[in-house]
Design a protein around this motif. Structure first.
Motif, mmCIF file in Angstrom:
data_model
loop_
_atom_site.group_PDB
_atom_site.id
_atom_site.type_symbol
_atom_site.label_atom_id
_atom_site.label_comp_id
_atom_site.label_asym_id
_atom_site.label_seq_id
_atom_site.Cartn_x
_atom_site.Cartn_y
_atom_site.Cartn_z
ATOM 1 N N SER A 1 -22.000 -35.139 -42.953
ATOM 2 C CA SER A 1 -21.854 -33.751 -43.367
ATOM 3 C C SER A 1 -22.630 -33.499 -44.651
ATOM 4 O O SER A 1 -22.448 -34.219 -45.645
ATOM 5 N N GLN A 2 -23.476 -32.495 -44.638
ATOM 6 C CA GLN A 2 -24.227 -32.156 -45.843
ATOM 7 C C GLN A 2 -23.288 -31.750 -46.970
ATOM 8 O O GLN A 2 -23.496 -32.118 -48.132
ATOM 9 N N ALA A 3 -22.229 -31.037 -46.632
ATOM 10 C CA ALA A 3 -21.266 -30.605 -47.649
ATOM 11 C C ALA A 3 -20.563 -31.807 -48.276
ATOM 12 O O ALA A 3 -20.301 -31.826 -49.486
ATOM 13 N N PHE A 4 -20.247 -32.806 -47.477
ATOM 14 C CA PHE A 4 -19.595 -34.010 -47.990
ATOM 15 C C PHE A 4 -20.536 -34.773 -48.920
ATOM 16 O O PHE A 4 -20.133 -35.242 -49.988
ATOM 17 N N ILE A 5 -21.792 -34.879 -48.510
ATOM 18 C CA ILE A 5 -22.788 -35.542 -49.358
ATOM 19 C C ILE A 5 -22.916 -34.809 -50.691
ATOM 20 O O ILE A 5 -22.944 -35.426 -51.763
ATOM 21 N N VAL B 1 -35.132 -42.494 -35.925
ATOM 22 C CA VAL B 1 -35.819 -41.624 -36.871
ATOM 23 C C VAL B 1 -35.164 -40.250 -36.979
ATOM 24 O O VAL B 1 -35.147 -39.646 -38.057
ATOM 25 N N GLU B 2 -34.601 -39.742 -35.862
ATOM 26 C CA GLU B 2 -33.988 -38.419 -35.903
ATOM 27 C C GLU B 2 -32.785 -38.392 -36.840
ATOM 28 O O GLU B 2 -32.630 -37.470 -37.651
ATOM 29 N N THR B 3 -31.939 -39.416 -36.730
ATOM 30 C CA THR B 3 -30.761 -39.469 -37.595
ATOM 31 C C THR B 3 -31.165 -39.705 -39.047
ATOM 32 O O THR B 3 -30.611 -39.092 -39.966
ATOM 33 N N MET B 4 -32.124 -40.589 -39.248
ATOM 34 C CA MET B 4 -32.618 -40.827 -40.613
ATOM 35 C C MET B 4 -33.099 -39.520 -41.234
ATOM 36 O O MET B 4 -32.756 -39.189 -42.377
ATOM 37 N N ASP B 5 -33.892 -38.790 -40.481
ATOM 38 C CA ASP B 5 -34.472 -37.548 -40.989
ATOM 39 C C ASP B 5 -33.381 -36.548 -41.344
ATOM 40 O O ASP B 5 -33.445 -35.884 -42.395
ATOM 41 N N ARG B 6 -32.385 -36.417 -40.490
ATOM 42 C CA ARG B 6 -31.300 -35.469 -40.752
ATOM 43 C C ARG B 6 -30.522 -35.852 -42.013
ATOM 44 O O ARG B 6 -30.245 -35.000 -42.872
ATOM 45 N N LEU B 7 -30.190 -37.119 -42.153
ATOM 46 C CA LEU B 7 -29.429 -37.574 -43.316
ATOM 47 C C LEU B 7 -30.202 -37.373 -44.612
ATOM 48 O O LEU B 7 -29.639 -36.970 -45.631
ATOM 49 N N LEU B 8 -31.491 -37.628 -44.566
ATOM 50 C CA LEU B 8 -32.311 -37.446 -45.762
ATOM 51 C C LEU B 8 -32.427 -35.975 -46.131
ATOM 52 O O LEU B 8 -32.417 -35.602 -47.307
ATOM 53 N N ARG B 9 -32.526 -35.105 -45.118
ATOM 54 C CA ARG B 9 -32.573 -33.660 -45.386
ATOM 55 C C ARG B 9 -31.247 -33.179 -45.969
ATOM 56 O O ARG B 9 -31.215 -32.234 -46.766
ATOM 57 N N GLY C 1 -29.481 -34.872 -47.983
ATOM 58 C CA GLY C 1 -29.356 -35.345 -49.355
ATOM 59 C C GLY C 1 -28.831 -36.751 -49.522
ATOM 60 O O GLY C 1 -28.473 -37.151 -50.641
ATOM 61 N N ALA C 2 -28.768 -37.530 -48.437
ATOM 62 C CA ALA C 2 -28.318 -38.921 -48.553
ATOM 63 C C ALA C 2 -29.232 -39.678 -49.514
ATOM 64 O O ALA C 2 -30.444 -39.475 -49.534
ATOM 65 N N HIS C 3 -28.634 -40.541 -50.310
ATOM 66 C CA HIS C 3 -29.394 -41.274 -51.324
ATOM 67 C C HIS C 3 -30.049 -42.540 -50.778
ATOM 68 O O HIS C 3 -30.983 -43.066 -51.402
ATOM 69 N N GLY C 4 -29.542 -43.024 -49.654
ATOM 70 C CA GLY C 4 -30.099 -44.256 -49.130
ATOM 71 C C GLY C 4 -29.797 -44.447 -47.656
ATOM 72 O O GLY C 4 -28.812 -43.924 -47.126
ATOM 73 N N ILE C 5 -30.680 -45.204 -47.006
ATOM 74 C CA ILE C 5 -30.530 -45.553 -45.598
ATOM 75 C C ILE C 5 -30.496 -47.071 -45.495
ATOM 76 O O ILE C 5 -31.386 -47.768 -46.003
ATOM 77 N N ILE C 6 -29.469 -47.582 -44.845
ATOM 78 C CA ILE C 6 -29.344 -49.015 -44.579
ATOM 79 C C ILE C 6 -29.678 -49.205 -43.104
ATOM 80 O O ILE C 6 -29.021 -48.624 -42.230
ATOM 81 N N THR C 7 -30.701 -50.005 -42.824
ATOM 82 C CA THR C 7 -31.244 -50.005 -41.468
ATOM 83 C C THR C 7 -31.771 -51.364 -41.032
ATOM 84 O O THR C 7 -32.233 -52.161 -41.859
ATOM 85 N N ASP C 8 -31.691 -51.608 -39.726
ATOM 86 C CA ASP C 8 -32.323 -52.787 -39.120
ATOM 87 C C ASP C 8 -33.814 -52.557 -38.911
ATOM 88 O O ASP C 8 -34.553 -53.487 -38.609
ATOM 89 N N ARG C 9 -34.251 -51.279 -39.058
ATOM 90 C CA ARG C 9 -35.652 -50.909 -38.852
ATOM 91 C C ARG C 9 -36.223 -50.286 -40.139
ATOM 92 O O ARG C 9 -36.516 -49.084 -40.175
ATOM 93 N N PRO C 10 -36.368 -51.082 -41.174
ATOM 94 C CA PRO C 10 -36.930 -50.536 -42.420
ATOM 95 C C PRO C 10 -38.337 -50.002 -42.246
ATOM 96 O O PRO C 10 -38.760 -49.120 -42.997
ATOM 97 N N ASP C 11 -39.064 -50.498 -41.250
ATOM 98 C CA ASP C 11 -40.413 -50.000 -41.007
ATOM 99 C C ASP C 11 -40.391 -48.519 -40.657
ATOM 100 O O ASP C 11 -41.212 -47.726 -41.152
#
Length: 301
Positions: A249-253, A271-279, A281-291
Motif C-alpha cells: 500500500s502506498q499509503a502504508f509506505i 519487474v512489474e511488482t518491483m516497478d509498482r513498489l518503487l513508484r 516509495g519503497a526504500h528497498g527491494i530484496i530479490t533473487d533477481r538483482p539483475d
C-alpha cells in the motif's frame, strides 16, 4: 483541604496525565536515522546473494551480485555446533548441499566438507555449480570479503533453542569486533531475538522489525489508529502480501516513511511488482533477481 477537594484534585491530575500521555503517543517521534540508511534510494539487496543466479548463500553468489552493482546482501545466519556464525538459511543442509542433517549438529570444519550448490540449477535448469568447490561461509568471511557492501542480517535461530539463546550476543560481538556497526541491519522473525540483540547493541546498529512489530504497525495504520504507533524499529521488511492481506500500500509506505522507518519488500522477483513498489516509495527491494531490479532502477533514472 477537604476530602472532596483532594479527590477532585487527584482526578483532575489523572485526567491531565492521561491527556498529556495521549498527546505524546499521538505524535510519535521519528526514528533517528542510522548511518546504515544514508545514501541514495532505492536500494537493491541480493536475497541470499541472488538465489536465482548462483547457489544461495555462496561466495559465488555474493561475488556475482557485487559485480552487478547491488547495494548489499540479505542473508540468514545460523550457529554451528562449535558456535561459529555461518551464512545459511535452512536448519538442515539437505536442500542446498550434498550432505544431510542440521547445521547445529556439525562443527564449522565438518560443514566445510560439504559442497554448497550441489543441487543448484540456473535459469536454464543446468547444474552449473556442481563440483565448483563452493562451501558454506562464515559471517566473518562475508563481512571481510565485501567491505563496501551493506549486510541485512536475519537471525534465524529460535530464541527458545540453545543456539538461539547464544545468537544475539554472538552477532553483536562480531559486529563490534569488526567495527561494522554502520553497515549492518539486524533483524529476525522473532521479536524476542531483536530485543535481546538490542540490549547489547544499545541503538548503535540499525534494527529491522520482527513479525509482531510489523503486524502492530500495519494493524494500527489500517484501523485508523496510526497515531498510536510508537516505533521500536528502524526498518520494516515485509512481503507484498501476507496470506490474503495485501501489504503493498502506498499509503502504508508513506505512513512509515513519515516516522523515518525504511520500508523494504521481499522477495520480489518480477519487474512489474518491483516497478509498482518503487513508484509507491519503497526504500528497498530484496530479490533473487538483482539483475532485473538494477536494470529497472537504472532505466527509471
Amino acid at each position: 483541604m477537604g476530602k472532596k477537594t483532594k479527590i477532585i484534585l487527584a482526578l483532575t491530575a489523572s485526567v491531565a496525565a492521561i491527556w498529556a500521555g495521549s498527546k505524546i503517543v499521538s505524535k510519535p517521534e521519528k526514528r533517528p536515522e542510522k548511518r546504515y540508511f544514508q545514501g541514495e534510494k532505492p536500494r537493491v539487496f541480493a536475497h541470499r546473494g541472488g538465489a536465482d543466479l548462483a547457489p544461495e548463500s555462496s561466495m559465488a553468489a555474493f561475488k556475482h551480485a557485487a559485480e552487478l552493482g547491488v547495494d548489499g546482501f540479505e542473508i540468514d545466519v545460523r550457529l554451528t555446533k562449535d558456535e561459529h556464525l555461518v551464512v545459511f538459511h535452512d536448519r538442515f543442509i539437505d536442500r542446498t548441499t550434498d550432505g544431510a542433517g542440521r547445521i547445529s549438529d556439525y562443527t564449522l570444519d565438518e560443514l566445510k566438507e560439504f559442497e554448497l550448490g550441489f543441487h543448484f540449477r540456473d535459469l536454464q535448469g543446468k547444474q552449473t555449480h556442481r563440483g565448483a568447490g563452493e562451501k558454506i561461509i562464515t559471517l566473518k568471511e562475508l563481512f571481510e570479503a565485501f567491505p563496501d557492501h551493506l549486510i541485512n542480517l536475519d537471525m534465524k535461530e529460535d530464541p527458545d533453542s540453545y543456539e538461539g539463546s547464544l545468537m544475539p550476543s554472538k552477532v553483536w560481538r562480531l559486529i563490534e569486533k569488526l567495527g561494522v556497526e554502520d553497515r549492518v541491519l539486524v533483524t529476525s522473525f522473532y521479536d524476542e531475538q531483536i530485543d535481546r540483540f538490542s540490549l547489547y547493541a544499545q541503538d548503535r546498529v540499525a534494527i529491522g522489525g520482527g513479525y509482531n512489530e510489523a503486524r502492530k504497525a500495519f494493524s494500527l495504520f489500517k484501523s485508523g489508529f496510526g497515531h498510536l504507533y510508537h516505533p521500536r524499529t528502524d526498518a520494516i521488511q515485509i512481503p507484498v502480501k501476507y496470506g490474503v492481506i495485501p501489504l503493498d500500500s502506498q499509503a502504508f509506505i508513506e505512513f512509515l516513511t513519515s516516522l523515518n522507518i525504511h520500508v523494504e519488500y521481499w522477495t520480489v522477483n518480477d519487474v512489474e511488482t518491483m516497478d509498482r513498489l518503487l513508484r509507491y516509495g519503497a526504500h528497498g527491494i530484496i530479490t533473487d533477481r538483482p539483475d532485473i531490479a538494477l536494470q529497472l532502477i537504472e532505466h527509471d533514472e
